[in-house]
Design an enzyme around this catalytic site. Structure first.
Site, short mmCIF file in Angstrom:
data_model
loop_
_atom_site.label_atom_id
_atom_site.label_comp_id
_atom_site.label_asym_id
_atom_site.label_seq_id
_atom_site.Cartn_x
_atom_site.Cartn_y
_atom_site.Cartn_z
N GLN A 113 3.07 2.65 1.38
CA GLN A 113 3.95 2.12 2.21
C GLN A 113 5.46 1.72 1.54
O GLN A 113 6.40 1.61 2.26
CB GLN A 113 3.47 0.87 2.96
CG GLN A 113 3.29 -0.24 2.20
CD GLN A 113 2.59 -1.46 2.98
OE1 GLN A 113 1.51 -1.31 3.36
NE2 GLN A 113 3.41 -2.36 3.15
N CYS A 119 2.42 -1.93 6.87
CA CYS A 119 0.87 -1.88 6.74
C CYS A 119 0.23 -1.80 8.12
O CYS A 119 -0.84 -1.01 8.21
CB CYS A 119 0.42 -2.98 6.03
SG CYS A 119 0.64 -4.50 6.84
#
Length: 315
Positions: A113, A119
């Protein structure tokens, strides 16, 4: 220590803008490596720490940059959207059971990410990738960037899981990673429904009964499940291998990950959840963590893993 820092910089491709910045980061690196060395020398835990790409960050910097779960701003509205019931309530498991959805072909490669707190998109997409493979036989890497740009569930400063699942149910589906690649920053939505090449669809999502590791295991035995955990501590930041224990973290939920299995340690010393993270492959066990399972002292589970699990449902 300077030699270790130089080697680490080369391994991770780290550069600094000037000597002053390098000196500041070296001080942080030194403090973190000393913590790692002390912890491993003690040898009294079921896991070990190690350097990774976060080793020149303070814990506060790490938590601010790499976590990103936010509860829904309107829980009552989210409750109206989720599907009722728990479809795996009657699943029977034995204590010897183990599950690894990677071995069953339902898990894509570990993703990264970056410093965007997305997330929530990675964990929900991983769960959809899993149920899509289970229901169709095809494993497809799906687009987190689509959720980041289009779902209104959050952005790089965090997001919520129910809204992400509901977006995928209401929007007509999610396209592939290749068609809508990850950029690590939120932008304008470029998804136009079926004309954009939908790769996977869901009809909605359900919640696992909270604070119940047995129910979580029942769900994970049938598909990968999105969970939220407490991940901002320094021990979590530097986790390298082994079973991360409940006494190493709290229950302040701040990071979304995906449970893709569970099992028992080879020496019989305890069981664990198999966690897929979205911090790249240099963290943990090639991007995964084994997290203590069946914590007798707390119904919430290690790091709060059983507090808020959910999973996508296909029609």
């Amino acid at each position: 220590m300077e030699a270790r820092h130089s080697k680490w910089m080369a391994e991770h491709g780290r550069t600094y803008k000037d000597a002053a910045a390098k000196a500041r980061r070296f001080r942080v690196f030194k403090a973190n490596v000393e913590l790692i060395d002390r912890f491993n020398a003690a040898g009294d835990k079921r896991y070990r720490l190690g350097t990774n790409r976060f080793t020149d960050l303070t814990n506060a910097e790490f938590a601010a940059m790499y976590t990103g779960y936010k509860p829904s701003p309107s829980p009552s509205e989210e409750d109206k959207q989720k599907l009722p019931g728990f479809m795996y309530a009657n699943t029977t498991l034995s204590s010897e059971d183990s599950v690894d959805w990677r071995q069953r072909g339902a898990v894509t490669d570990v993703k990264n990410q970056g410093s965007c707190g997305s997330c929530w998109a990675f964990s929900t997409v991983a769960a959809v990738e899993g149920i899509h493979q289970i229901s169709t036989g095809n494993l497809v890497s799906l687009s987190e960037q689509q959720l980041l740009d289009c779902s209104n569930s959050g952005g790089c400063k965090g997001g919520n899981l129910g809204g992400a699942f509901q977006y995928m149910a209401n929007s007509g589906g999610v396209t592939t990673e290749a068609a809508y690649p990850y950029e690590g920053t939120q932008g304008m939505c470029r998804f136009g429904g079926s004309s954009s090449g939908v790769a996977a669809t869901i009809s909605g999502y359900q919640n696992v009964p909270p604070n119940d590791e047995a129910s979580l295991a029942a769900a994970v035995s049938n598909q990968p499940v999105t969970v939220v955990i407490a991940s901002s501590g320094s021990l979590f930041q530097h986790y390298a291998t082994g079973v991360f224990t409940a006494n190493s973290c709290g229950n302040r939920l701040d990071h979304a990950v995906t449970v893709v299995g569970y099992g028992t340690e080879a020496d019989g010393s305890g069981s664990y959840w198999l966690i897929k993270n979205s911090w790249g492959t240099t963290w943990g066990e090639a991007g995964y963590m084994r997290l203590e399972k069946d914590v007798a002292s707390s119904s919430e589970g290690a790091c709060g893993v059983a507090m808020a699990p959910s999973y996508p449902v296909v029609a």
